[in-house]
Design a protein around this motif. Sequence first.
Motif, mmCIF file in Angstrom:
data_model
loop_
_atom_site.group_PDB
_atom_site.id
_atom_site.type_symbol
_atom_site.label_atom_id
_atom_site.label_comp_id
_atom_site.label_asym_id
_atom_site.label_seq_id
_atom_site.Cartn_x
_atom_site.Cartn_y
_atom_site.Cartn_z
ATOM 1 N N ALA A 158 41.718 51.693 31.860
ATOM 2 C CA ALA A 158 42.154 50.514 31.105
ATOM 3 C C ALA A 158 43.646 50.271 31.296
ATOM 4 C CB ALA A 158 41.831 50.702 29.621
ATOM 5 N N THR A 159 44.436 51.334 31.296
ATOM 6 C CA THR A 159 45.874 51.199 31.502
ATOM 7 C C THR A 159 46.180 50.657 32.898
ATOM 8 O OG1 THR A 159 46.305 53.028 29.986
ATOM 9 C CG2 THR A 159 48.072 52.420 31.494
ATOM 10 N N ALA A 160 45.455 51.167 33.909
ATOM 11 C CA ALA A 160 45.667 50.696 35.279
ATOM 12 C C ALA A 160 45.318 49.214 35.412
ATOM 13 C CB ALA A 160 44.833 51.530 36.246
ATOM 14 N N LEU A 161 44.212 48.794 34.792
ATOM 15 C CA LEU A 161 43.827 47.387 34.832
ATOM 16 C C LEU A 161 44.875 46.511 34.154
ATOM 17 C CD1 LEU A 161 40.004 47.611 34.052
ATOM 18 C CD2 LEU A 161 41.023 46.672 36.130
ATOM 19 N N ASP A 162 45.356 46.973 33.006
ATOM 20 C CA ASP A 162 46.351 46.192 32.276
ATOM 21 C C ASP A 162 47.656 46.099 33.062
ATOM 22 O OD1 ASP A 162 46.963 44.880 29.605
ATOM 23 O OD2 ASP A 162 48.594 46.329 29.727
ATOM 24 N N THR A 211 43.674 35.614 37.767
ATOM 25 C CA THR A 211 43.208 36.946 38.148
ATOM 26 C C THR A 211 43.859 38.022 37.282
ATOM 27 O OG1 THR A 211 42.928 36.198 40.426
ATOM 28 C CG2 THR A 211 42.967 38.573 40.053
ATOM 29 N N GLY A 212 45.170 37.873 37.024
ATOM 30 C CA GLY A 212 45.864 38.841 36.176
ATOM 31 C C GLY A 212 45.310 38.862 34.772
ATOM 32 N N GLY A 218 41.980 41.209 30.571
ATOM 33 C CA GLY A 218 40.820 41.046 29.707
ATOM 34 C C GLY A 218 39.805 42.151 29.915
ATOM 35 N N MET A 219 39.613 42.584 31.179
ATOM 36 C CA MET A 219 38.710 43.700 31.448
ATOM 37 C C MET A 219 39.211 44.978 30.783
ATOM 38 S SD MET A 219 37.891 42.969 35.475
ATOM 39 C CE MET A 219 37.038 44.530 35.684
ATOM 40 N N GLY A 224 38.942 34.228 27.275
ATOM 41 C CA GLY A 224 37.833 33.316 26.996
ATOM 42 C C GLY A 224 36.887 33.118 28.163
ATOM 43 N N ASN A 225 37.338 33.405 29.400
ATOM 44 C CA ASN A 225 36.458 33.204 30.534
ATOM 45 C C ASN A 225 35.509 34.376 30.750
ATOM 46 O OD1 ASN A 225 38.581 34.847 31.184
ATOM 47 N ND2 ASN A 225 38.777 34.141 33.283
ATOM 48 N N SER A 226 35.540 35.367 29.890
ATOM 49 C CA SER A 226 34.606 36.484 29.971
ATOM 50 C C SER A 226 33.462 36.247 29.001
ATOM 51 C CB SER A 226 35.299 37.809 29.612
ATOM 52 O OG SER A 226 34.339 38.821 29.418
ATOM 53 N N PRO A 227 32.208 36.433 29.457
ATOM 54 C CA PRO A 227 31.084 36.240 28.537
ATOM 55 C C PRO A 227 31.030 37.288 27.444
ATOM 56 C CG PRO A 227 30.332 37.157 30.625
ATOM 57 C CD PRO A 227 31.788 36.808 30.803
ATOM 58 N N TYR A 228 31.812 38.354 27.569
ATOM 59 C CA TYR A 228 31.797 39.434 26.582
ATOM 60 C C TYR A 228 32.994 39.375 25.637
ATOM 61 C CZ TYR A 228 28.761 41.062 30.318
ATOM 62 O OH TYR A 228 27.795 41.140 31.274
#
Length: 530
Positions: free
Chosen positions: A27-31, A98-99, A104-105, A446-450
């Motif tokens: 999660a940290t790497a994604l952020d 993309t960022g 969001g992921m 908001g563009n994530s269905p989850y």
Amino acid sequence: MNWQIVSHIHGGHQSSPATQEEYRAAATALDDAGAGLCAQASAWSQAALRLGSERVGAPLCPALASGSPAAAAQGHETLPYDRLIAACRSRAGELERTGNEMRGMADLLIRAHGLYSEAEAGVRRAVTELTQAGTQLLPGWATWIMGSAAVGGLAGSWLVEGRPNPAASSWVTSTFQEGYMSGVGALVAGIVPGKGVPHTDEVNKAAGKIANVTGPLKDIVQGDHLQVRQVTARTEVVRASASVEDSLENLRRLAEERLGRIDLDSGLGYATVAVQRYERADGTNAWLVTIPGTDGRGDSPFGWEQNVELMSDDPERRRRADSARMVVEAMERAGIGPDEPVAMVGHSQGGIVAAAIAADESERFDIRHIVTAGSPVANHPVPSKTWVTSIEIEDELVASLDGAENPATEQWMTVRGTVQPTPDRQGPTLNTDGSCSPGVASNVWGNSPYAGAPVADPSKTQELSHWLKYHQAAYRNASDLGGPAVTTHERHFAGIIEGELRQTLYYEGRMTNHTDQAPGEHAGFDRVGR
């Protein structure tokens, strides 16, 4: 305006510390990667601004700034500023989208695995402790502040919506509701200031004292004789269930049908519960009990008065609560054996009843799993053999009436939802170079269905989030995240009622003075399912 629920999971089954650390690192790497891409997007936007500034500010060649055909005829050359600026802006938009998706992921990963639940609980506990201490030491000031905040919320909603909205008062005070209730409960119960609040029962001790007075008064006004009678539905209301989500939908149908919010033409009235028998592959029985919340009718065992008794710290007082007595009698009449597994699902007072029965009738029934929606049950002594799935909305007030947060254990999981406006979506745009940019949501996730689950049948303005549809959306979002806690609880619940539905029985209760009529002669039964 549409509304969505964003859920966080506390308690329940968690991954091993090593696995959690891996998820936290991911999660940290994604952020970090998302933040880096957003920084690059900002650089491309700055480049577009500089190109625009250079185009109109060339000091030595005014002809370039005009971009006229005469300048080209004189041998002047200029950059294709329009195309360059459009390309920079397009690249900036792509990088930012993309960022934001990567960040969001990271947020979804954190919420699905409850990686920051301990930190969130610590902050929440600190606020609750401070609010409780302040309420105990300065009850007048605390009440004045809470009241002023509530009035301010009403006034603000009046200005914005043209009418006072109670939901605004609940939203404004939501952060301090648990601590304030705990402080008031401590004052009523005579508990000295300074006692910590996590998983304590100040409110329940106070409810016990209050119930000693209100219980006898209720018996005089409402009657002390409980009549329970099996009734027949003309249409199918509570259907077969294979999951928590199915059971919540059945609970909503039964609750709203008996309150008149929907019309299924079932003939069922208020104070009605459902008991279902499932036959397993080995021929044994399992049971699912569906218990709606308070209906507030004058002769109903699910009136407002019974809530105080159910919240008592005295098990005998809880057993004497009319709604608990009614459900126990319905379970006995349905034929639930002491060794047959039982799951229960309840909303508001119905959830308190489920917790009370699990705590106080463990020798009479084998309660394996209860699901509570909007129910203040943190202090009920539910045995460890009973799994608890609690669903609460941050600003609904009712779930905060216990003055404490729920235990966070393997068997007790809380899905805590927050009401948010559903982000508006921007339509696709045609760029100056002829390319097309797809539509995106106006917020980061908001563009994530989850990101959040939409609330069914939303109101144009914010409403009280104690309606069951908000809890359904909260659980749906938690299920969409797919974390280990929700998956494990869902599997446990489904395993109890795994089998074929063989029977759905409905039972209705009425309170009366036993000296007035013989059992079964109450007029209220004549019009319900008969």
